[in-house]
Design a protein around this motif. Sequence first.
Motif, PDB file in Angstrom:
ATOM      1  N   ARG A   1       7.768   6.924  -6.065  1.00  0.00           N
ATOM      2  CA  ARG A   1       6.465   7.180  -5.375  1.00  0.00           C
ATOM      3  C   ARG A   1       5.349   6.045  -5.518  1.00  0.00           C
ATOM      4  O   ARG A   1       4.455   5.931  -4.529  1.00  0.00           O
ATOM      5  CB  ARG A   1       5.766   8.500  -6.029  1.00  0.00           C
ATOM      6  CG  ARG A   1       5.444   8.431  -7.460  1.00  0.00           C
ATOM      7  CD  ARG A   1       5.155   9.783  -8.017  1.00  0.00           C
ATOM      8  NE  ARG A   1       4.815   9.579  -9.565  1.00  0.00           N
ATOM      9  CZ  ARG A   1       5.447   9.354 -10.536  1.00  0.00           C
ATOM     10  NH1 ARG A   1       6.853   9.000 -10.507  1.00  0.00           N
ATOM     11  NH2 ARG A   1       4.989   9.346 -11.849  1.00  0.00           N
ATOM     12  N   GLU A   2       5.545   5.298  -6.651  1.00  0.00           N
ATOM     13  CA  GLU A   2       4.454   4.338  -6.767  1.00  0.00           C
ATOM     14  C   GLU A   2       4.785   3.312  -5.487  1.00  0.00           C
ATOM     15  O   GLU A   2       3.942   2.758  -5.153  1.00  0.00           O
ATOM     16  CB  GLU A   2       4.483   3.723  -8.168  1.00  0.00           C
ATOM     17  CG  GLU A   2       4.077   4.724  -9.333  1.00  0.00           C
ATOM     18  CD  GLU A   2       3.925   3.846 -10.559  1.00  0.00           C
ATOM     19  OE1 GLU A   2       4.303   2.676 -10.598  1.00  0.00           O
ATOM     20  OE2 GLU A   2       3.672   4.768 -11.413  1.00  0.00           O
ATOM     21  N   GLU A   3       6.017   2.784  -5.340  1.00  0.00           N
ATOM     22  CA  GLU A   3       6.281   1.921  -4.134  1.00  0.00           C
ATOM     23  C   GLU A   3       5.770   2.398  -2.965  1.00  0.00           C
ATOM     24  O   GLU A   3       5.194   1.769  -2.295  1.00  0.00           O
ATOM     25  CB  GLU A   3       7.502   1.544  -4.396  1.00  0.00           C
ATOM     26  CG  GLU A   3       8.067   0.530  -5.395  1.00  0.00           C
ATOM     27  CD  GLU A   3       7.315  -0.679  -5.117  1.00  0.00           C
ATOM     28  OE1 GLU A   3       7.226  -1.425  -3.992  1.00  0.00           O
ATOM     29  OE2 GLU A   3       6.448  -1.151  -5.847  1.00  0.00           O
ATOM     30  N   PHE A   4       6.119   3.857  -2.591  1.00  0.00           N
ATOM     31  CA  PHE A   4       5.680   4.072  -1.324  1.00  0.00           C
ATOM     32  C   PHE A   4       4.323   4.294  -1.293  1.00  0.00           C
ATOM     33  O   PHE A   4       3.557   4.276  -0.193  1.00  0.00           O
ATOM     34  CB  PHE A   4       6.546   5.134  -0.678  1.00  0.00           C
ATOM     35  CG  PHE A   4       6.221   6.785  -1.245  1.00  0.00           C
ATOM     36  CD1 PHE A   4       5.008   7.269  -1.043  1.00  0.00           C
ATOM     37  CD2 PHE A   4       7.352   7.161  -2.108  1.00  0.00           C
ATOM     38  CE1 PHE A   4       4.788   8.540  -1.384  1.00  0.00           C
ATOM     39  CE2 PHE A   4       6.913   8.403  -2.517  1.00  0.00           C
ATOM     40  CZ  PHE A   4       5.785   9.318  -2.194  1.00  0.00           C
ATOM     41  N   GLN A   5       3.434   4.755  -2.277  1.00  0.00           N
ATOM     42  CA  GLN A   5       2.129   4.827  -2.344  1.00  0.00           C
ATOM     43  C   GLN A   5       1.482   3.427  -2.120  1.00  0.00           C
ATOM     44  O   GLN A   5       0.503   3.442  -1.145  1.00  0.00           O
ATOM     45  CB  GLN A   5       1.492   5.430  -3.642  1.00  0.00           C
ATOM     46  CG  GLN A   5       1.779   6.966  -3.674  1.00  0.00           C
ATOM     47  CD  GLN A   5       1.651   7.627  -4.914  1.00  0.00           C
ATOM     48  OE1 GLN A   5       1.195   7.010  -5.742  1.00  0.00           O
ATOM     49  NE2 GLN A   5       1.758   8.869  -5.109  1.00  0.00           N
ATOM     50  N   ARG A   6       2.206   2.491  -2.539  1.00  0.00           N
ATOM     51  CA  ARG A   6       1.508   1.221  -2.459  1.00  0.00           C
ATOM     52  C   ARG A   6       1.826   0.548  -1.089  1.00  0.00           C
ATOM     53  O   ARG A   6       0.813   0.011  -0.352  1.00  0.00           O
ATOM     54  CB  ARG A   6       2.245   0.205  -3.287  1.00  0.00           C
ATOM     55  CG  ARG A   6       1.893  -1.384  -3.395  1.00  0.00           C
ATOM     56  CD  ARG A   6       2.796  -2.198  -3.998  1.00  0.00           C
ATOM     57  NE  ARG A   6       4.307  -2.153  -3.480  1.00  0.00           N
ATOM     58  CZ  ARG A   6       4.690  -2.958  -2.528  1.00  0.00           C
ATOM     59  NH1 ARG A   6       3.811  -3.612  -1.787  1.00  0.00           N
ATOM     60  NH2 ARG A   6       5.778  -3.069  -2.201  1.00  0.00           N
ATOM     61  N   ARG A   7       2.751   1.048  -0.375  1.00  0.00           N
ATOM     62  CA  ARG A   7       3.157   0.601   0.935  1.00  0.00           C
ATOM     63  C   ARG A   7       2.419   1.368   1.813  1.00  0.00           C
ATOM     64  O   ARG A   7       1.757   0.637   2.752  1.00  0.00           O
ATOM     65  CB  ARG A   7       4.669   0.714   1.258  1.00  0.00           C
ATOM     66  CG  ARG A   7       5.805  -0.404   0.398  1.00  0.00           C
ATOM     67  CD  ARG A   7       7.152  -0.158   1.059  1.00  0.00           C
ATOM     68  NE  ARG A   7       7.820   0.824   0.716  1.00  0.00           N
ATOM     69  CZ  ARG A   7       8.627   1.144  -0.398  1.00  0.00           C
ATOM     70  NH1 ARG A   7       8.874   0.053  -0.954  1.00  0.00           N
ATOM     71  NH2 ARG A   7       9.143   2.158  -0.498  1.00  0.00           N
ATOM     72  N   SER A   8       1.919   2.420   1.747  1.00  0.00           N
ATOM     73  CA  SER A   8       1.367   3.404   2.475  1.00  0.00           C
ATOM     74  C   SER A   8      -0.315   2.851   2.537  1.00  0.00           C
ATOM     75  O   SER A   8      -1.031   2.870   3.436  1.00  0.00           O
ATOM     76  CB  SER A   8       1.339   4.869   2.532  1.00  0.00           C
ATOM     77  OG  SER A   8       0.952   5.362   1.245  1.00  0.00           O
ATOM     78  N   GLY A   9      -0.598   2.728   1.267  1.00  0.00           N
ATOM     79  CA  GLY A   9      -1.886   2.039   1.086  1.00  0.00           C
ATOM     80  C   GLY A   9      -2.208   0.831   1.685  1.00  0.00           C
ATOM     81  O   GLY A   9      -3.392   0.483   2.409  1.00  0.00           O
ATOM     82  N   LEU A  10      -1.143  -0.165   1.749  1.00  0.00           N
ATOM     83  CA  LEU A  10      -1.326  -1.379   2.514  1.00  0.00           C
ATOM     84  C   LEU A  10      -1.192  -1.033   3.961  1.00  0.00           C
ATOM     85  O   LEU A  10      -2.148  -1.841   4.483  1.00  0.00           O
ATOM     86  CB  LEU A  10      -0.077  -2.197   1.834  1.00  0.00           C
ATOM     87  CG  LEU A  10      -0.221  -3.746   2.655  1.00  0.00           C
ATOM     88  CD1 LEU A  10      -1.475  -4.364   2.120  1.00  0.00           C
ATOM     89  CD2 LEU A  10       1.102  -4.560   2.156  1.00  0.00           C
ATOM     90  N   LEU A  11      -0.556  -0.203   4.338  1.00  0.00           N
ATOM     91  CA  LEU A  11      -0.440   0.216   5.945  1.00  0.00           C
ATOM     92  C   LEU A  11      -1.997   0.575   6.349  1.00  0.00           C
ATOM     93  O   LEU A  11      -2.418   0.241   7.405  1.00  0.00           O
ATOM     94  CB  LEU A  11       0.630   1.474   5.958  1.00  0.00           C
ATOM     95  CG  LEU A  11       0.650   1.692   7.609  1.00  0.00           C
ATOM     96  CD1 LEU A  11       0.989   0.716   8.383  1.00  0.00           C
ATOM     97  CD2 LEU A  11       1.332   3.013   7.597  1.00  0.00           C
ATOM     98  N   LEU A  12      -2.734   1.104   5.537  1.00  0.00           N
ATOM     99  CA  LEU A  12      -3.950   1.673   5.608  1.00  0.00           C
ATOM    100  C   LEU A  12      -5.163   0.740   5.374  1.00  0.00           C
ATOM    101  O   LEU A  12      -6.207   1.063   5.631  1.00  0.00           O
ATOM    102  CB  LEU A  12      -4.093   3.056   5.271  1.00  0.00           C
ATOM    103  CG  LEU A  12      -3.403   4.121   5.662  1.00  0.00           C
ATOM    104  CD1 LEU A  12      -3.358   5.513   4.802  1.00  0.00           C
ATOM    105  CD2 LEU A  12      -3.327   4.557   7.197  1.00  0.00           C
ATOM    106  N   ASP A  13      -4.898  -0.489   4.808  1.00  0.00           N
ATOM    107  CA  ASP A  13      -5.834  -1.254   4.356  1.00  0.00           C
ATOM    108  C   ASP A  13      -6.286  -2.112   5.478  1.00  0.00           C
ATOM    109  O   ASP A  13      -5.665  -2.900   5.929  1.00  0.00           O
ATOM    110  CB  ASP A  13      -5.164  -2.088   3.229  1.00  0.00           C
ATOM    111  CG  ASP A  13      -6.347  -2.815   2.615  1.00  0.00           C
ATOM    112  OD1 ASP A  13      -7.520  -2.824   3.217  1.00  0.00           O
ATOM    113  OD2 ASP A  13      -6.312  -3.461   1.515  1.00  0.00           O
TER     114      ASP A  13
END
Length: 380
Positions: A144-156
């Motif tokens: 989860r930490e990895e996909f949360q990081r990736r989705s956060g970057l997508l929305l940044d």
Amino acid sequence: MRPIEPAAEFGRLREHGPIPRVQWSMGPGLSSTAWLVTRYADVREVLGSPHVSNRFYRGGLVVDQPGFLLSLDPPEHNRIRRMLTREFSVKRVNALRPRVEQIVHGFLDDMIATGPPADLMQALALPVPSLVICELLGVPYDDREEFQRRSGLLLDPRATREEAMANTREMNDYMSDLVTRQRNSPGEDILGALVREHGAEVSDAELVGIGNILLIAGHETTANTIGLGTLLLIQHPEQLALVRDDPSVLRTAVEEVLRYLSIVHTGSPRRVTEDITVAGQPIPAGDMVVVSLPSANRDGNFLTDADSFDVTRPVGAHLAFGHGIHQCLGQQLARMELAVVLPAMLTKLPNLRLAARQSDLAFRTDGPVNGVNALPIAWG
């Protein structure tokens, strides 16, 4: 601006202004002028128009890929969405409720055992929808930490084009591995069901796109609604008491939290495919148009006293989940998660309050989804 309150300029545009043209980000390194639509009736008209398309090139980012519903037009959109509709039906969501209740109470019990203060975002708001969507998709919760990081970057919006492209490759590599495993041995989750029931009509690339959008949308929006919704209730203690003590207001309370926050700013930008006129303003084919969902949901022509927060009133057809063919597929799941989290949290964490000054909270206001980075709380 604070994400709970739309900028005052939206109110002036609704009341007096023409539909303005603004400079709008279309993704990292991409921008365009776009028409900004702010009134409730006009937003519904645009979102329901067959002459407005979600399909336009955004530099090969994750949103450009097959299966990514928000970027598809009919007939591709209808075909993919039809495959998924049953998985997010009211009946299927209701069947998930006991498991969601178990998840919520487990995280709350952990918070109580550790004791206050706690960061609600890390202790409850992010883990609950993350675990739910992981189980639905067959994604290991440890990831989860990895996909949360990736989705956060997508929305940044501050991400560079190079960062966005690298992030897209990471997301696709991860999801491709999951799709390969599902092709070889379909599980009981959503991707497994798609392989079993529609395997011949859905490509691996489409399954990757479907998995990406569900993983991103399945936790970002709900997590931030839980966080900001909790802050909103703390700011309105009489409304908090109603949600905690009166089960009869829960349904309207969930809808009012969704409507009042409208944490998705605009949804996807859209391209006009044939000349249209909105509120007397001609918008020619080829132009871009964006809609303000928070502004539409605060429109006095839609709802009397729309700037007030009242968990007891029926809200009607708010636009927090959008409108038209791209209306949020997972909206019933989001509603159910909120209906479980809010009363359980308010009951098990008595005297819930902020453990920091409100002026010290760091809000997320510059991306497509509003939120708060951390929400320190105390109770007891």
